[in-house]
Motif scaffolding. Structure first.
Motif, PDB file in Angstrom:
ATOM      1  N   ASP A   1      12.817  37.821  38.461  1.00 29.93           N
ATOM      2  CA  ASP A   1      14.147  38.423  38.611  1.00 29.93           C
ATOM      3  C   ASP A   1      14.061  39.952  38.612  1.00 29.93           C
ATOM      4  OD1 ASP A   1      14.120  39.333  35.938  1.00 29.93           O
ATOM      5  OD2 ASP A   1      15.136  37.552  35.211  1.00 29.93           O
TER       6      ASP A   1
ATOM      7  N   ASN B   1      12.014  37.257  33.427  1.00 29.62           N
ATOM      8  CA  ASN B   1      11.706  35.820  33.382  1.00 29.62           C
ATOM      9  C   ASN B   1      10.226  35.504  33.594  1.00 29.62           C
ATOM     10  OD1 ASN B   1      11.761  36.522  36.095  1.00 29.62           O
ATOM     11  ND2 ASN B   1      12.661  34.594  36.774  1.00 29.62           N
TER      12      ASN B   1
ATOM     13  N   TYR C   1       6.657  34.671  32.058  1.00 31.22           N
ATOM     14  CA  TYR C   1       6.340  34.000  30.789  1.00 31.22           C
ATOM     15  C   TYR C   1       4.832  33.889  30.602  1.00 31.22           C
ATOM     16  CZ  TYR C   1       5.891  29.894  33.863  1.00 31.22           C
ATOM     17  OH  TYR C   1       5.525  29.019  34.868  1.00 31.22           O
TER      18      TYR C   1
ATOM     19  N   THR D   1      12.625  29.300  37.053  1.00 30.79           N
ATOM     20  CA  THR D   1      13.069  29.064  35.689  1.00 30.79           C
ATOM     21  C   THR D   1      11.884  29.032  34.737  1.00 30.79           C
ATOM     22  OG1 THR D   1      14.728  27.641  36.680  1.00 30.79           O
ATOM     23  CG2 THR D   1      14.519  27.544  34.294  1.00 30.79           C
ATOM     24  N   ILE D   2      12.039  29.687  33.600  1.00 32.38           N
ATOM     25  CA  ILE D   2      10.976  29.620  32.594  1.00 32.38           C
ATOM     26  C   ILE D   2      10.900  28.176  32.089  1.00 32.38           C
ATOM     27  CG2 ILE D   2      10.226  30.434  30.327  1.00 32.38           C
ATOM     28  CD1 ILE D   2      11.622  33.045  30.827  1.00 32.38           C
TER      29      ILE D   2
ATOM     30  N   PRO E   1       8.672  33.494  26.926  1.00 33.47           N
ATOM     31  CA  PRO E   1       8.818  34.682  27.771  1.00 33.47           C
ATOM     32  C   PRO E   1       7.792  35.745  27.390  1.00 33.47           C
ATOM     33  CG  PRO E   1      10.954  33.945  26.974  1.00 33.47           C
ATOM     34  CD  PRO E   1       9.913  33.142  26.242  1.00 33.47           C
TER      35      PRO E   1
END
Ligand SMILES: *[C@@H]1O[C@H](CO)[C@@H](O)[C@H](O)[C@H]1NC(C)=O
Ligand SMILES: *[C@@H]1O[C@H](CO)[C@@H](O)[C@H](O)[C@H]1NC(C)=O
Ligand SMILES: *[C@@H]1O[C@H](CO)[C@@H](O)[C@H](O)[C@H]1NC(C)=O
Length: 186
Positions: free
Chosen positions: A115, A120, A122, A148-149, A155
């Motif tokens: 993003d 985001n 990780y 998506t994590i 994170p």
């Protein structure tokens, strides 16, 4: 009146056979016991995004449908980033870009799931750190792969909440907000 409908059997297979993508694949991998997408990616120098995008429709978004013996595609011909980096604690996009001497534009193009705030990424995520565009573009009209994590992941950097109560003192990692080159492009 004489037309006969030929009904194709639709298999509710959890994982489509490798022949679907074999022609385009530059590298393949056979799933072993205990594998997970990011561990495969880290071992084989494939980015998290690339593994997801080249297996769209085969590997689900939480990577929980891999079965031992499945052959997955690692990269497609001409769009296969093999220069990768595994995200560690406290990493930031600026830091990674600096370490690999790339600009953030190229980092974001090769890792489109990141993003705009780089909030985001990780620990354990595998990024493409090639100096030129090396990965397939995101598929049109479907959700961005790997954005998506994962529920089990941590994170890489702890971001302050977006509420107004964030202290405004000069912290060591503030101060990059005035040059976010990707903001205009997304
Ligand atoms: C992945 O990249 C590293 C660092 O360049 C290299 O040492 C390693 O041999 C590569 N592994 C594979 C499977 O390509
Ligand atoms: C990450 O930052 C925290 C807080 O500054 C620090 O305690 C921790 O040791 C750092 N971890 C690494 C791997 O550098
Ligand atoms: C990053 O590098 C690419 C390729 O050399 C170039 O097109 C782009 O303008 C650069 N972006 C920035 C922000 O320097």
């Amino acid at each position: 009146m004489f037309a006969r409908a030929v009904i194709a059997a639709v298999l509710a297979a959890p994982f489509v056979a490798q022949s679907v993508f074999a022609a385009d694949c530059s590298r393949t991998y056979t799933v072993q016991e205990g594998d997970w997408c990011d561990t495969i990616s880290a071992a084989k120098n494939v980015s998290t995004y690339q593994l997801a995008v080249v297996n769209t429709g085969n590997i689900d978004s939480s990577c929980d449908n891999l079965q031992v013996g499945n052959t997955i595609c690692l990269g497609t011909v001409g769009e296969d980033c093999t220069t990768t980096y595994v995200v560690k604690q406290n990493d930031s996009c600026d830091l990674i870009a600096q370490n690999y001497q790339l600009n953030t534009t190229i980092l974001y193009t090769n890792n489109p799931q990141i993003d705009a705030e780089c909030s985001n990424i990780y620990i354990g995520e595998v990024l493409c750190v090639a100096k030129s565009i090396a990965v397939p573009p995101p598929p049109a009209g479907s959700s961005l792969p790997a954005a998506t994590i994962p529920a089990t992941a941590t994170p890489a950097n702890a971001h302050p909440s977006t509420s107004a109560s964030v202290p405004s003192s000069t912290s060591t990692d503030a101060g990059n907000d005035d040059d976010l080159p990707w903001c205009d492009e997304l």
